[in-house]
Design an enzyme around this catalytic site. Structure first.
Site, PDB file in Angstrom:
ATOM      1  N   LYS A 162      31.330 -11.828  29.290  1.00  0.00           N
ATOM      2  CA  LYS A 162      30.770 -10.695  28.550  1.00  0.00           C
ATOM      3  C   LYS A 162      29.466 -10.196  29.155  1.00  0.00           C
ATOM      4  O   LYS A 162      29.210  -8.990  29.204  1.00  0.00           O
ATOM      5  CB  LYS A 162      30.579 -11.112  27.086  1.00  0.00           C
TER       6      LYS A 162
ATOM      7  N   LYS B 261      24.206 -15.214  31.975  1.00  0.00           N
ATOM      8  CA  LYS B 261      23.184 -14.326  31.416  1.00  0.00           C
ATOM      9  C   LYS B 261      22.090 -14.055  32.451  1.00  0.00           C
ATOM     10  O   LYS B 261      21.662 -12.909  32.646  1.00  0.00           O
ATOM     11  CB  LYS B 261      22.591 -14.937  30.147  1.00  0.00           C
TER      12      LYS B 261
ATOM     13  N   GLY C 238      27.974 -14.491  20.814  1.00  0.00           N
ATOM     14  CA  GLY C 238      28.878 -14.900  19.748  1.00  0.00           C
ATOM     15  C   GLY C 238      28.171 -15.307  18.474  1.00  0.00           C
ATOM     16  O   GLY C 238      28.727 -15.199  17.379  1.00  0.00           O
TER      17      GLY C 238
END
Length: 341
Positions: free
Chosen positions: A227, A289, A20
């Site tokens: 994401k 992540k 982001g």
């Protein structure tokens, strides 16, 4: 970005997941001008990598953009009906996708490396029985006073207090099972396009079971897909050999928030799994992540990295950030989708 050599990347398939921070100003502002400037800067780094010969696919976060739409929902509720969360995801995929296309067009042309750039509005299949739906925990949107949160809860939304900062809406974040429109992205990538897909993790959809068995129509759900977990799934479906998760920190850290904090540089999928099990990575930020790069390499990817955006090229070569590589002597394999093509 300063390119430090490392040889050509002709034909190398690389999936870049932009956090982001690449979509907003340094202070977090998501005003249109701030978003445009941030994306312009981010695409300079991506263009350097594409100009070096890589076949690049991109995905991106959309948290600030969805947060803005949720505010508009609230303010305009007395005038136009609020739209569901899956609509917000689709709208922001298209908006950010077009901004990336325009900025990357300019950056590639400036480097004498013009090529087509395309964005695919992408759906991600999730399981309607995913346990996340029973216990929503992913915060979205802005912080609000308790009074406003209570009014929203009366309309069926789930909210949680986050200390002195206030209340935020929380939604399910189910496990991504399949990037449904990955094949369209693969065709474009094969044809030489830089492809933007699965923005914000993709629009989450479930399949309705048909009476008597079988799968029925798809429908959107009130949820968000992580994401980074979606990025590793997309990378595998596109036959990428390298996954880079670009964020606003130099690398993952072990012992984060303690006097023993240390940057994690080169590691393996097995070591990451052990460190995650020991609680080294925060669940809502670095945790996904780390899990994404672990899964990618464990599934046959050659290299994955978590690095700052300005080290994107070095990270792709394994020279910056937290780098996870397949063990020496282990043959890496393309995804099944890539083999079929």
């Amino acid at each position: 970005m300063t390119w430090n050599g490392g040889g050509p990347l002709d034909g190398e398939r690389i999936l870049i997941a932009l956090g982001g921070n690449a979509m907003t100003a340094p202070d977090g502002s998501a005003a249109p001008d701030a978003q445009a400037a941030a994306i312009e800067a981010a695409m300079a780094h991506v263009a350097d990598l594409a100009a070096a010969g890589a076949r690049v696919a991109l995905t991106h976060g959309n948290g600030p953009q969805v947060g803005n739409l949720l505010i508009k929902n609230r303010l305009a509720a007395g005038v136009v009906p609020p739209v569901p969360l899956d609509w917000c995801g689709a709208q922001t995929q298209a908006t950010v996708g077009v901004m990336i296309m325009n900025a990357l067009d300019r950056a590639l042309s400036a480097r004498g490396a013009a090529r087509p750039v395309s964005a695919v509005v992408t759906r991600t299949l999730v399981d309607a029985a995913d346990p996340g739906f029973a216990a929503p925990a992913k915060p979205i949107g802005r912080y609000f006073p308790e009074e406003q949160a209570r009014r929203s809860m009366a309309r069926g939304e789930t909210w949680r207090r986050f200390g002195t900062r206030g209340w935020r809406r929380v939604v399910a974040s189910p496990e991504p099972l399949e990037i449904l429109d990955a094949e369209a992205a693969a065709v474009l990538l094969d044809a030489g396009h830089v492809v933007v897909a699965a923005g914000g993790g993709g629009v989450p959809v479930v399949r309705a079971d048909r009476p008597g068995g079988g799968h029925g129509a798809l429908r959107g759900v009130e949820a968000v897909v992580d994401k980074d977990l979606a990025a590793q799934l997309l990378a595998r479906r596109l036959g990428a050999s390298v996954l880079v998760i670009a964020t606003d920190v130099e690398s993952a850290m072990t012992g984060f928030g303690t006097p023993h904090a240390r940057p994690l540089r080169r590691t393996t999928a097995a070591e990451l799994a052990a460190l995650a099990a020991a609680g080294h990575f925060a669940g809502g930020s670095m945790g996904p992540k780390v899990e994404a790069v672990r899964r990618f390499v464990a599934a046959g990817g050659r290299r994955a990295a978590i690095a700052s955006l300005d080290r994107l090229g070095d990270a792709a070569h394994g020279r910056a950030g937290t780098v996870v590589e397949a063990p020496a002597g282990v043959e890496t394999t393309p995804s099944r989708a890539a083999e079929e093509r």
